[in-house]
Structure formats: structure tokens, C-alpha cells
Design a protein around this motif. Structure first.
Motif, short mmCIF file in Angstrom:
data_model
loop_
_atom_site.label_atom_id
_atom_site.label_comp_id
_atom_site.label_asym_id
_atom_site.label_seq_id
_atom_site.Cartn_x
_atom_site.Cartn_y
_atom_site.Cartn_z
N ARG A 39 -7.35 1.10 -3.40
CA ARG A 39 -6.25 1.65 -4.20
C ARG A 39 -5.23 0.58 -4.59
O ARG A 39 -4.36 0.80 -5.42
N SER A 63 1.90 -2.11 6.70
CA SER A 63 1.28 -1.83 5.40
C SER A 63 0.66 -3.08 4.79
O SER A 63 1.30 -4.13 4.75
N ASP A 70 0.85 -1.19 0.00
CA ASP A 70 0.00 0.00 0.00
C ASP A 70 0.89 1.25 0.00
O ASP A 70 1.64 1.48 0.94
N PRO A 71 0.81 2.05 -1.06
CA PRO A 71 1.70 3.21 -1.16
C PRO A 71 1.35 4.34 -0.19
O PRO A 71 2.14 5.25 -0.02
N GLU A 72 0.19 4.26 0.44
CA GLU A 72 -0.22 5.36 1.32
C GLU A 72 0.02 5.08 2.79
O GLU A 72 -0.45 5.81 3.65
N THR A 73 0.73 4.01 3.12
CA THR A 73 1.05 3.76 4.51
C THR A 73 2.54 3.94 4.71
O THR A 73 3.32 3.92 3.78
N GLY A 74 2.91 4.11 5.96
CA GLY A 74 4.31 4.39 6.28
C GLY A 74 5.17 3.15 6.32
O GLY A 74 4.94 2.18 5.58
N PRO A 117 -7.12 -1.98 0.94
CA PRO A 117 -7.68 -0.76 0.35
C PRO A 117 -7.89 -0.90 -1.16
O PRO A 117 -7.10 -1.54 -1.85
#
Length: 85
Positions: free
Chosen positions: A68, A17, A9-13, A66
Motif C-alpha cells: 500500500r 510505522s 504507512d497510513p494503516e499503522t498506529g 507494505p
């Protein structure tokens, strides 16, 4: 095990993830996702699926991925299919 990383997931740190791999030997998608909360588990357990016993077996889990990450799931499906040919 021939485990191939597909995406994260590119939106987690840097921690926790959702991640997708493909086990190329077993032709399986391997998913790390967020645990479902009690409400979602209850909704899933209450779903009537023809030909299946109700509930979630102890050896299975409901996870969330997600939307995404759908392109990564598609890629993982393609990798798993190609490995099976």
C-alpha cells in the motif's frame, strides 16, 4: 543531511510505522520497515544473483514495506531523481 519525509504507512498506529524519506544530498531512499523474519532472510540469502556473492552482508538488512506504500515509494523515487539533476 537534507532528509525529506515522504510518507508513513497510513494503516499503522503511533509506533513502529514503516516510513520513507529521501536523502536529497546523497540521492538515496531511506526506508524504515518491518524486520524480515528468519524464513524470509533465508529465502533472500538463497537467491542466486548472477555476479554477486550469496548471502546478506553484515552491513545490510532485509526489510518489508507494505504494498500500500507503493505510491509513496514512487514519490520518493521522483524526489531522489529531481535532487540528482
Amino acid at each position: 543531511m537534507a532528509l525529506r519525509f515522504v510518507g508513513i504507512d497510513p494503516e499503522t498506529g503511533q509506533q513502529g510505522s514503516p516510513t520513507i524519506w529521501v536523502n536529497q544530498e546523497k540521492h538515496e531512499l531511506v526506508l524504515q520497515g518491518w524486520k524480515a523474519d528468519e524464513e524470509l532472510n533465508a529465502q533472500c540469502e538463497a537467491t542466486v544473483i548472477p555476479g554477486h556473492a550469496p548471502g546478506i552482508p553484515p552491513h545490510e538488512a532485509v526489510i518489508r514495506i507494505p504494498a500500500r506504500m507503493v505510491p509513496m515509494l514512487r514519490e520518493a523515487c521522483d524526489v531522489a531523481e529531481r535532487a540528482g539533476l
